[in-house]
Write a protein that holds these residues in place. Structure first.
Motif: not given
Length: 322
Positions: A48-49, A273-276, A281-289
């Motif tokens: 998943t990672l 666990t892929e969602y976690v 990473l979605g927040f880190v790279f695309f600012m998706e909260i």
């Protein structure tokens, strides 16, 4: 996302997997190569990672290249990475007893990875991951029918808990459910089918053999379509495409190790666990909260994974003590 599992899984792999503990104790990485539920769970989480990392690469690449071309280069660089490993063993690893299974696995892989590459550019990373996490629900019936695996009540409970979490996060009937959602759903079905084929092959095929024939098959299948939409990539894009190819191989290695360690059905809840990873990473790279609803659903996902982990670990210990 996407697939993983000589002679059983290969003479080299078999030696590692079935060697006595005493012989393995001098190797600091020997624990990871043994059979057992904890080892299978480790490799399942690694799948998943790496998968989320590849999703991020495909999203960046999708801004400048066609999905078909991205898929082609992913397969092409994956093939280049595995060829030296094949040649280091002479011609032995090129031999296979299941050529048609390699062919069908390549067909399924092209559809699954192409769909995943397309969908990750259609919607937020976390939304895409949530939908792709439906793969266990397609895989379990296939495991019962085609792999003859016995899926006991505890595994079904873990899958159900995770499914409830997905429903909370996905909110069927709400605006989030749209036509494009069928793209990752289709990809999830194809990944499940590919996993079934891989699991059937893991007992007879060498890890490198499976990587090679998957890579060369998918490369040849996507070559002509890629030429039709060709855009010359920059050096930066080529570097990301190379990482994507290497990541694709890593996913398969992790899957093969996971399937060699324990039952495939026991590992399916760990796909959640892929969602976690995607949310972080979605927040880190695309600012998706992630929203509160999404976090609430994720709590069920984590609970399901924790439950099956506890159950399977206890079961392994009872077997060892018997």
């Amino acid at each position: 996302m996407t697939s993983v599992p000589a002679p059983s899984p290969s003479q080299a792999d078999e030696t590692i997997l079935e060697a006595p503990v005493e012989a393995l104790s001098t190797n600091p990485f020997s624990w990871f190569m043994r059979k057992g539920y904890p080892q299978g769970a480790f490799w399942a989480v690694m799948i998943t990672l790496v998968s989320v990392t590849n999703d991020i690469l495909m999203r960046f690449l999708g801004a400048g290249l066609d999905v078909i071309q991205i898929s082609f280069f992913r397969f092409f660089f994956g093939m280049l990475a595995v060829i030296p490993l094949m040649l280091s063993h002479g011609t032995t690893l090129f031999k296979t007893s299941r050529p048609w299974m390699h062919f069908w696995r390549a067909i399924l892989g092209v559809g699954a990875i192409g769909g995943a590459c397309w969908s990750v550019n259609l919607m937020p990373l976390s939304d895409n991951t949530i939908i792709m996490s439906s793969q266990p629900f397609f895989f379990l019936p296939m495991a019962v029918i085609f792999l003859r695996e016995k899926v006991d009540l505890s595994r079904w409970i873990a899958i159900l808990i995770g499914f409830i979490g997905l429903l909370i996060m996905f909110q069927p009937g709400a605006e989030a459910f749209r036509v494009v959602a069928f793209v990752p759903i289709a990809a999830a079905v194809l990944f499940a089918m590919s996993d079934v084929v891989a699991k059937k092959m893991v007992t007879t095929e060498n890890t490198h053999t499976m990587l090679f024939y998957f890579a060369i098959g998918t490369t040849l299948i996507t070559l002509v379509p890629a030429i039709l939409v060709w855009q010359t990539p920059s050096l930066y894009q080529l570097a990301m495409l190379a990482l994507l190819g290497i990541g694709g191989n890593l996913i398969q290695v992790c899957m093969i190790r996971a399937f060699s360690a324990t039952d495939a059905s026991a590992l399916m809840p760990f796909r959640y666990t892929e969602y976690v990873f995607s949310a972080l990473l979605g927040f880190v790279f695309f600012m998706e909260i992630p929203t509160l609803v999404t976090i609430s659903g994720a709590a069920f996902v984590i609970a399901g994974t924790a439950y099956i982990s506890y159950y399977e670990t206890r079961k392994d210990r009872k077997k060892s003590a018997a």
